[in-house]
Design an enzyme around this catalytic site. Sequence first.
Site, PDB file in Angstrom:
ATOM      1  N   SER A  31       7.012  -1.455   2.521  1.00 38.93           N
ATOM      2  CA  SER A  31       6.814  -2.826   2.969  1.00 38.93           C
ATOM      3  C   SER A  31       5.344  -3.212   3.114  1.00 38.93           C
ATOM      4  CB  SER A  31       7.566  -3.079   4.275  1.00 38.93           C
ATOM      5  OG  SER A  31       7.274  -2.088   5.231  1.00 38.93           O
ATOM      6  N   HIS A  66       2.502  -4.094   7.785  1.00 39.67           N
ATOM      7  CA  HIS A  66       2.763  -5.376   7.122  1.00 39.67           C
ATOM      8  C   HIS A  66       1.529  -6.268   7.152  1.00 39.67           C
ATOM      9  CE1 HIS A  66       7.344  -4.949   8.128  1.00 39.67           C
ATOM     10  NE2 HIS A  66       6.894  -4.017   7.314  1.00 39.67           N
TER      11      HIS A  66
END
Length: 271
Positions: free
Chosen positions: A197, A250
């Site tokens: 991610s 992230h």
Amino acid sequence: MKKLYATSNSSEMNTLQLVMQRHGIPVTVTERGGTLELWLIQHGYEALAQDVLRQFRDNPPTPESLPQQRPVSATRSLWHTLASQAGIVTFLVFIVVLLVYALQWFIAPEATLHALLVTPGGVPELHAGQPWRLVTPMLLHFSAMHLVFNLFWWWYLGGRVELTFSPWMLITVTLVTAIVSNYAQWAYSGPLFGGLSGVVYGLFGFAIVSAWGRRYSPLALPPALLVFMIGWLALGFTDLLMVNMANEAHLAGLLSGLLLGAVVRILKPHK
């Protein structure tokens, strides 16, 4: 994208688009002020597209004169669609992540985690003699949903970056954003994390800057996707999701992707 042809004749444009598609050339048609414009989606097909366009101009066919395509199975059609959206690097990383997931959950869990976590055995300190460990956590996933979510966005975003620029560009963006996001997550929470991610958000940021102000860029993302990705990032920093997320990875991935996109815009202003 590159504009190949423009005409106000819809029949001519439909035929030309069909000819291009029969040659496997990825094109799309837009309309502007009553004029139809044919756009090449992937630059690597430009030489072939120009050759097909010359032949079309010299001897324009009719839709009835074109050979009929044999029907293909739904499976083959799906594979063709997926294959047209990605390159070799996208595909190889996809397969490696799947293999690692099988090793991690079904074959050799402890050995896989020991080999791929940011620190061997999950000890707190980074190991200076094993710099690749700042990349390998991107191969680990801790649930099926985690795996599917990340692989979907990897294929969608990574494939676009690879086909728009090159395999080397995708490798560069992947390595840089993996290192930055994994280091940020380790510095904040320690070594027990993993997933693609951080890289996905890096690709997302790279795409945003690369397509900024370019209406027909292959990396232009739908507004709904922009809202979803930013919203998901913001929700991760709240307690509403009730799940553990690598929020720092992230955010760091996104910021590093934005920076890489800016650098590429400066170095390749017309790409």
